[in-house]
Design an enzyme around this catalytic site. Structure first.
Site, PDB file in Angstrom:
ATOM      1  N   VAL A   9      19.519  40.983  19.278  1.00 44.24           N
ATOM      2  CA  VAL A   9      19.365  39.662  18.649  1.00 44.24           C
ATOM      3  C   VAL A   9      17.920  39.456  18.199  1.00 44.24           C
ATOM      4  CG1 VAL A   9      19.477  37.166  19.063  1.00 44.24           C
ATOM      5  CG2 VAL A   9      21.308  38.662  19.907  1.00 44.24           C
ATOM      6  N   ARG A  10      16.999  39.717  19.098  1.00 37.18           N
ATOM      7  CA  ARG A  10      15.599  39.405  18.767  1.00 37.18           C
ATOM      8  C   ARG A  10      15.026  40.357  17.718  1.00 37.18           C
ATOM      9  NH1 ARG A  10      13.391  36.503  24.276  1.00 37.18           N
ATOM     10  NH2 ARG A  10      14.812  34.745  23.999  1.00 37.18           N
ATOM     11  N   ASP A 113      28.870  55.852  34.508  1.00 39.37           N
ATOM     12  CA  ASP A 113      29.415  57.191  34.783  1.00 39.37           C
ATOM     13  C   ASP A 113      28.492  58.340  34.356  1.00 39.37           C
ATOM     14  OD1 ASP A 113      31.569  55.741  35.614  1.00 39.37           O
ATOM     15  OD2 ASP A 113      32.773  56.120  33.822  1.00 39.37           O
ATOM     16  N   ARG A 140      23.984  53.868  57.077  1.00 41.89           N
ATOM     17  CA  ARG A 140      23.353  54.826  57.988  1.00 41.89           C
ATOM     18  C   ARG A 140      23.035  54.205  59.345  1.00 41.89           C
ATOM     19  NH1 ARG A 140      22.335  59.845  56.722  1.00 41.89           N
ATOM     20  NH2 ARG A 140      22.027  60.388  54.536  1.00 41.89           N
ATOM     21  N   ARG A 229      34.580  56.996  59.343  1.00 36.97           N
ATOM     22  CA  ARG A 229      34.825  55.666  58.768  1.00 36.97           C
ATOM     23  C   ARG A 229      34.707  55.811  57.250  1.00 36.97           C
ATOM     24  NH1 ARG A 229      36.336  54.785  63.069  1.00 36.97           N
ATOM     25  NH2 ARG A 229      35.915  53.044  64.470  1.00 36.97           N
ATOM     26  N   HIS A 235      33.717  48.109  42.657  1.00 32.56           N
ATOM     27  CA  HIS A 235      33.006  47.385  41.601  1.00 32.56           C
ATOM     28  C   HIS A 235      31.669  46.797  42.028  1.00 32.56           C
ATOM     29  CE1 HIS A 235      36.996  47.837  39.868  1.00 32.56           C
ATOM     30  NE2 HIS A 235      36.392  47.712  38.696  1.00 32.56           N
ATOM     31  N   GLN A 237      29.359  48.523  42.611  1.00 29.49           N
ATOM     32  CA  GLN A 237      28.420  49.396  41.876  1.00 29.49           C
ATOM     33  C   GLN A 237      28.157  48.922  40.460  1.00 29.49           C
ATOM     34  OE1 GLN A 237      29.878  53.743  42.697  1.00 29.49           O
ATOM     35  NE2 GLN A 237      31.448  52.306  43.295  1.00 29.49           N
ATOM     36  N   ARG A 238      28.985  48.019  39.970  1.00 24.63           N
ATOM     37  CA  ARG A 238      28.857  47.650  38.555  1.00 24.63           C
ATOM     38  C   ARG A 238      28.189  46.299  38.329  1.00 24.63           C
ATOM     39  NH1 ARG A 238      34.133  49.288  35.477  1.00 24.63           N
ATOM     40  NH2 ARG A 238      34.229  47.047  35.249  1.00 24.63           N
TER      41      ARG A 238
HETATM   42  O1  F6P Z   1      33.654  53.662  33.336  1.00 25.30           O
HETATM   43  C1  F6P Z   1      33.060  52.837  34.265  1.00 25.30           C
HETATM   44  C2  F6P Z   1      33.937  52.621  35.448  1.00 25.30           C
HETATM   45  O2  F6P Z   1      33.252  51.794  36.353  1.00 25.30           O
HETATM   46  C3  F6P Z   1      34.421  53.894  36.159  1.00 25.30           C
HETATM   47  O3  F6P Z   1      33.439  54.459  36.985  1.00 25.30           O
HETATM   48  C4  F6P Z   1      35.620  53.360  36.902  1.00 25.30           C
HETATM   49  O4  F6P Z   1      36.544  54.379  37.160  1.00 25.30           O
HETATM   50  C5  F6P Z   1      36.183  52.366  35.906  1.00 25.30           C
HETATM   51  O5  F6P Z   1      35.122  51.964  35.082  1.00 25.30           O
HETATM   52  C6  F6P Z   1      36.814  51.161  36.551  1.00 25.30           C
HETATM   53  O6  F6P Z   1      37.413  50.437  35.539  1.00 25.30           O
HETATM   54  P1  F6P Z   1      38.099  49.024  35.742  1.00 25.30           P
HETATM   55  O7  F6P Z   1      36.999  48.044  36.032  1.00 25.30           O
HETATM   56  O8  F6P Z   1      38.768  48.756  34.459  1.00 25.30           O
HETATM   57  O9  F6P Z   1      38.998  49.157  36.916  1.00 25.30           O
END
Ligand code: F6P
Length: 305
Positions: A9-10, A113, A140, A229, A235, A237-238
């Site tokens: 945008v900028r 990924d 840990r 365990r 998610h 991680q996202r």
């Molecule tokens: O492609 C990114 C990713 O986070 C993958 O690592 C994972 O398998 C997938 O998306 C999960 O997708 P969704 O959020 O649609 O379940």
């Protein structure tokens, strides 16, 4: 991704362009009425936020020619000449289809990924690895106190890159990735050797594309008799605050994408090559796979024990 949106945008406005934000990716484009003008203020206060303010959607309908044609038509009707697509190889296939229908497109690689050919990195990967490291550090403590084996599943689809990177940086005792068939007997032997050396905890990192962490946890327990365990990070991680590396990468790639469009280029991806942001053909991102990081894998074999 927000850092990239902000930069698009900028940088666009600084070139005198009118920039629109399209919500929900290709779905939004096909559906229409999902685009609005973004001014400088529309992207204020977002660089520190994870995800994307534009929302996203996995659009299976966009594989169809009809949907692609409708999207191209809607863009032309709205007076939109060019499109910046932020995403992975699948998104870039869609972008290429639009370019063949007369829309100017530039891609910005974004996926945790780390599986896009043609670029050394993609937005989100560094933040995800840091998130995994934080989780491993916490796990840990219990692993050590209770002298247990933790099996942690990470994302990555068919790629083991994120598991390798987090496993090496997090000092995992074993890393299981889809690209190499795991030798569970060897892994268990190594775990037992470590325990014989007075190691009190062990961590096995499993990439989701290689195996299910619960299955691995059960097999390791059966083979070693040790308590396991399982944690599936999923998610977690996202999301979260993007790392400095990702904010910088998003900013640089966003600005580079707009500069390419401003200069009249199309069908390219703003990619990272070493320390530089370069332009590579968009098709490079989905033709042929990404080379397996042999060196990282070899390193993991030496260090993970
Ligand atoms: O492609 C990114 C990713 O986070 C993958 O690592 C994972 O398998 C997938 O998306 C999960 O997708 P969704 O959020 O649609 O379940």
């Amino acid at each position: 991704m927000n850092a990239a949106i902000r930069a698009v945008v900028r940088a666009g406005i600084s070139y005198g362009m009118e920039v629109h934000g399209i919500e929900r990716g290709f779905s939004g484009l096909v559906g229409g009425d999902n685009s609005r003008v973004f001014d400088l203020g529309a992207v204020a206060g977002i660089i520190h936020r994870g995800g994307t303010i534009l929302h996203t959607a996995r659009s299976t309908e966009f594989y169809e020619k009809e949907a692609q044609e409708q999207a191209a038509r809607r863009m032309l009707e709205a007076g939109l000449e060019s499109l910046v697509v932020i995403g992975g190889s699948g998104s870039f296939r869609g972008a290429q289809a639009l370019q063949e229908l007369g829309v100017k497109v530039v891609g910005i690689p974004a996926t945790i990924d780390h599986d896009i050919p043609g670029t050394d990195s993609s937005i989100g990967f560094d933040t995800a690895v840091n998130t995994i490291l934080e989780a491993i550090t916490r796990l840990r403590d219990t692993a050590t106190s209770h002298e247990r084996i933790f099996v942690v599943e990470v994302m990555g689809r068919e790629s083991g890159y994120i598991a390798l990177a987090a496993g090496i940086a997090g000092g995992a005792e074993a890393i299981i990735i889809p690209e190499i068939k795991p030798d569970l007997d060897q892994i268990c032997r190594r775990l037992l050797e470590g325990i014989a050396r007075k190691k009190t905890h062990s961590l096995i990192l499993v990439a989701e594309g290689a195996a299910g962490a619960y299955d691995i946890g059960q097999k390791v327990h059966q083979k070693t008799g040790l308590e396991t365990r399982v944690v599936v990070l999923g998610h977690i991680q996202r999301g979260g605050t993007p790392s400095a590396v990702d904010r910088l990468l998003g900013s640089r790639m966003g600005a580079a994408a707009v500069t390419l469009l401003h200069r009249g280029y199309s069908g390219l991806m703003a990619a990272q090559r070493g320390t530089e942001i370069v332009a590579v053909p968009l098709a490079r991102s989905f033709i042929g796979g990404r080379a397996f990081p042999e060196d990282l894998y070899e390193l993991s074999l030496v260090l993970a024990r």
